[in-house]
Design a protein around this motif. Structure first.
Motif, PDB file in Angstrom:
ATOM      1  N   SER A  88       7.941  33.924 -12.973  1.00  0.00           N
ATOM      2  CA  SER A  88       9.108  33.647 -13.800  1.00  0.00           C
ATOM      3  C   SER A  88       9.797  32.359 -13.395  1.00  0.00           C
ATOM      4  CB  SER A  88      10.097  34.816 -13.726  1.00  0.00           C
ATOM      5  OG  SER A  88      10.490  35.037 -12.388  1.00  0.00           O
ATOM      6  N   SER A  99       8.472  29.529 -15.377  1.00  0.00           N
ATOM      7  CA  SER A  99       8.527  29.674 -16.825  1.00  0.00           C
ATOM      8  C   SER A  99       9.444  28.625 -17.415  1.00  0.00           C
ATOM      9  CB  SER A  99       9.027  31.075 -17.186  1.00  0.00           C
ATOM     10  OG  SER A  99       8.148  32.043 -16.682  1.00  0.00           O
ATOM     11  N   GLU A 137       1.487  34.158 -21.563  1.00  0.00           N
ATOM     12  CA  GLU A 137       1.806  34.833 -20.304  1.00  0.00           C
ATOM     13  C   GLU A 137       2.936  34.151 -19.544  1.00  0.00           C
ATOM     14  OE1 GLU A 137      -1.922  34.787 -18.355  1.00  0.00           O
ATOM     15  OE2 GLU A 137      -2.816  36.361 -19.603  1.00  0.00           O
ATOM     16  N   LEU A 148       2.924  39.008 -19.171  1.00  0.00           N
ATOM     17  CA  LEU A 148       4.150  38.930 -19.976  1.00  0.00           C
ATOM     18  C   LEU A 148       4.775  40.299 -20.183  1.00  0.00           C
ATOM     19  CD1 LEU A 148       6.130  37.249 -21.635  1.00  0.00           C
ATOM     20  CD2 LEU A 148       4.707  37.706 -23.636  1.00  0.00           C
ATOM     21  N   GLN A 203       4.136  31.810 -29.170  1.00  0.00           N
ATOM     22  CA  GLN A 203       5.128  32.694 -28.546  1.00  0.00           C
ATOM     23  C   GLN A 203       5.144  34.060 -29.211  1.00  0.00           C
ATOM     24  OE1 GLN A 203       9.218  31.231 -27.669  1.00  0.00           O
ATOM     25  NE2 GLN A 203       9.906  32.851 -29.029  1.00  0.00           N
ATOM     26  N   GLY A 208       2.947  37.183 -27.932  1.00  0.00           N
ATOM     27  CA  GLY A 208       3.441  38.045 -26.870  1.00  0.00           C
ATOM     28  C   GLY A 208       4.540  38.978 -27.336  1.00  0.00           C
TER      29      GLY A 208
END
Length: 588
Positions: free
Chosen positions: A2, A5, A59, A102, A297, A300
């Motif tokens: 994370s 990210s 992910e 994810l 996007q 996910g």
């Protein structure tokens, strides 16, 4: 993961000025790295990409802020096993396992923002109430997967490359159309999908896409007459009329095509018709790249809801039920507990002086609770009911081995995590109180590189609990202080219980210190102690239900007999070994 990210991009900063079709955040945002995704799309469109190249961007998508730390519990609740074994789903005839990276983060890092949690719950409510919306959701995901599959197809020849790029554009249009034409009547966050699809359709880039594909599909229409003989063979075929698709922006008359070729030759260019087509195709794809980033996007996001629906269906097939729990939120839109050393909560006597009376939020209640990990096995699943008068109670669970205590702790932990993430919980009905964080510690196997013995490791897990815990956290401990002799273990157990109570936890602790548990039940040294025991039937077998009180025995002898560890059976094994030894050493 994370930490690496990308930062979410607010909708007014999105390229193309279209709000991202974000289904995991209350405030729509682009949560993938737009530049990196564009680069991958460009390379994939030009010549293909290795399998999984697009999914890596899915992910690594960022998620809404959370106060939860998955390192404190994810391994102990077998989160990866839950995703792989219980949350896979079928779309377009294929079985998909949602991205453990994810989905694992989305579930183990519940949003601090209450509106985001409610957005997810509203979407699930609407999906469960409409078969048409569920069908549209599955269809949209299938269209996106076909699009990704085309992008990851590698062409061999130049001509195959031209056809492949056109096929990618066909899949692109199908994916956009699936969003624009589906989800009719949606009122939850699902309404963002047709809104996004409709907005893309209004762009010049989409119109060029539609015109190019129409031109590829229909350059001209021929009316023909076929004459067939008595033997069934064609005797004559004659074109009666030819109507060219001259309304398409890419259309050029036969004379125009000849003139274009002559001009190119006169200027020294040697472009083939295939090369000219590639130029048109590339320009159409480039015009849509901003919108395509949002589709990556969305893959996910859709998996989050398809996984939830898969859990629901898998539970129903086993005769069980899941639900969206009632959440007793604290005041305010967010779970705004202090964090960091400069904002530490008071403790001990200072806590008693400063914090006032306990919060009187509704208690915890779960009806038909089951462990979802068992859905991946052939085991018979027995649901149970758990209720406490207050949510911030310390619950001590006793009972025989193999009575379901550890499975109960897993189920309670997963229910809290899933419910607070806006997901279905494994119970027919549930009322939960959102918390700042979760700490789970089940009995661990010894590690080759561990620096301490069993007692040392037990004390280290207690230390790590108090280092990480904040007021109101949920704490789940299996067999607390089982790594030392009973007298010392009971002393440490009492210390932990007394100090935990000052942090007002939502705590569940199993133990085999039955005499200590009985004494704590009588004396009530701290507030809000609750005692549950494994229920036994008339033959003293566990029913896998839990009732008030403290167990009188752990039924160790019953467990030993069930596993073949009685004196008679062990003596028989010893005699067998002795006989085998005598046969080896005696001659003849």
């Amino acid at each position: 993961m994370s930490a690496a990210s990308p930062e979410p991009v607010p909708p007014d900063a999105l390229p193309g000025q279209h709000a991202a079709p974000d289904l995991l955040s209350h405030r729509p945002a682009l949560r993938v790295d737009a530049r990196a995704v564009k680069e991958s799309l460009t390379f994939a469109f030009a010549g293909g990409a290795p399998g999984g190249a697009i999914d890596r961007h899915v992910e690594s998508a960022s998620l809404p802020a959370s106060t939860w730390d998955p390192t404190r519990f994810a391994q102990h609740v077998f989160l990866q096993e839950l995703i792989v074994g219980c949350l896979h789903f079928t779309s377009d005839g294929r079985t998909y396992i949602p991205s453990p990276a994810l989905l694992g983060r989305a579930l183990s890092r519940p949003p601090s923002d209450r509106d985001t949690v409610e957005l997810r719950r509203d979407i699930f409510r609407e999906l469960t109430g409409s078969e048409a919306l569920r069908r549209d959701l599955t269809g949209a995901y299938a269209a996106l997967r076909r699009w990704v599959g085309q992008l990851e197809t590698i062409s061999i020849s130049r001509r195959e490359g031209s056809r492949r790029r056109l096929d990618i554009l066909v899949a692109t249009k199908e994916a956009i159309d699936a969003l624009a034409d589906g989800f009719a009547g949606a009122r939850s966050g699902l309404a963002r999908l047709p809104a996004f699809g409709a907005a893309v359709r209004e762009t010049e880039a989409y119109r060029r896409l539609a015109d190019l594909l129409a031109y590829d599909e229909e350059l001209a229409t021929l009316d023909v007459r076929i004459r067939v003989g008595s033997d069934g063979h064609v005797r004559d075929l004659r074109a009666l009329a030819i109507r060219e698709n001259d309304e398409n922006r890419f259309y050029k008359s036969p004379l125009g095509r000849v003139v274009t070729k002559l001009v190119m030759l006169w200027r020294g260019y040697r472009f083939s018709e295939d090369e000219l087509l590639i130029r048109y195709v590339n320009s159409v794809f480039e015009g849509l790249e901003d919108e395509l980033v949002a589709l990556v996007q969305l893959l996910g996001d859709l998996e989050f809801y398809l996984a939830g629906l898969a859990l629901r269906e898998r539970a129903r097939a086993a005769g069980l039920a899941v639900c969206l729990p009632e959440l007793a939120w604290p005041n305010g839109p967010e779970l705004a507990w202090p964090s960091g050393p400069e904002l530490a909560w008071p403790s001990g006597p200072e806590l008693a002086r400063t914090s006032g009376p306990r919060d009187e939020a509704p208690g915890r209640e779960l009806k038909g609770l089951f462990n979802p990990l068992l859905l991946a096995s052939s085991a018979s699943i027995v649901p149970c009911d758990i209720a406490t008068e207050h949510h911030d109670a310390t619950v001590i669970v006793t009972g025989p081995n193999s009575g379901g205590k550890t499975r109960l702790l897993e189920a309670l932990s997963l229910a809290q995590m899933l419910g607070q993430a806006g997901f279905f919980v494994p119970a027919a009905e549930a009322r939960l109180s959102p918390c700042h964080g979760l700490f789970v510690s089940l009995i661990e196997q010894a590690q080759a590189d561990q620096s301490e013995g069993r007692l040392g490791m037990e004390l280290l897990r207690i230390r790590s609990l108090f280092e990480a815990m904040q007021v109101g956290d949920m704490v789940v401990l299996d067999e607390l202080c089982s790594g030392t002799n009973p007298s010392e273990g009971e002393e440490i157990f009492q210390l932990v219980i007394s100090l935990l109570s000052e942090l007002r936890p939502q705590a569940f602790i199993t133990t085999h210190f039955l005499e200590l548990a009985a004494r704590l039940e009588r004396e009530r040294p701290v507030e809000r102690l609750v005692f549950l025991q494994v229920e036994l039937d008339a033959q003293q077998w566990p029913t896998y239900q839990f009732v008030d009180g403290v167990a009188r025995t752990s039924l160790a002898q019953r467990t030993a007999a069930r596993l073949g560890v009685t004196r008679e059976e062990l003596v028989a094994l010893v005699e067998r070994s002795k006989r085998a030894h005598r046969r080896k050493v005696e001659p003849g």
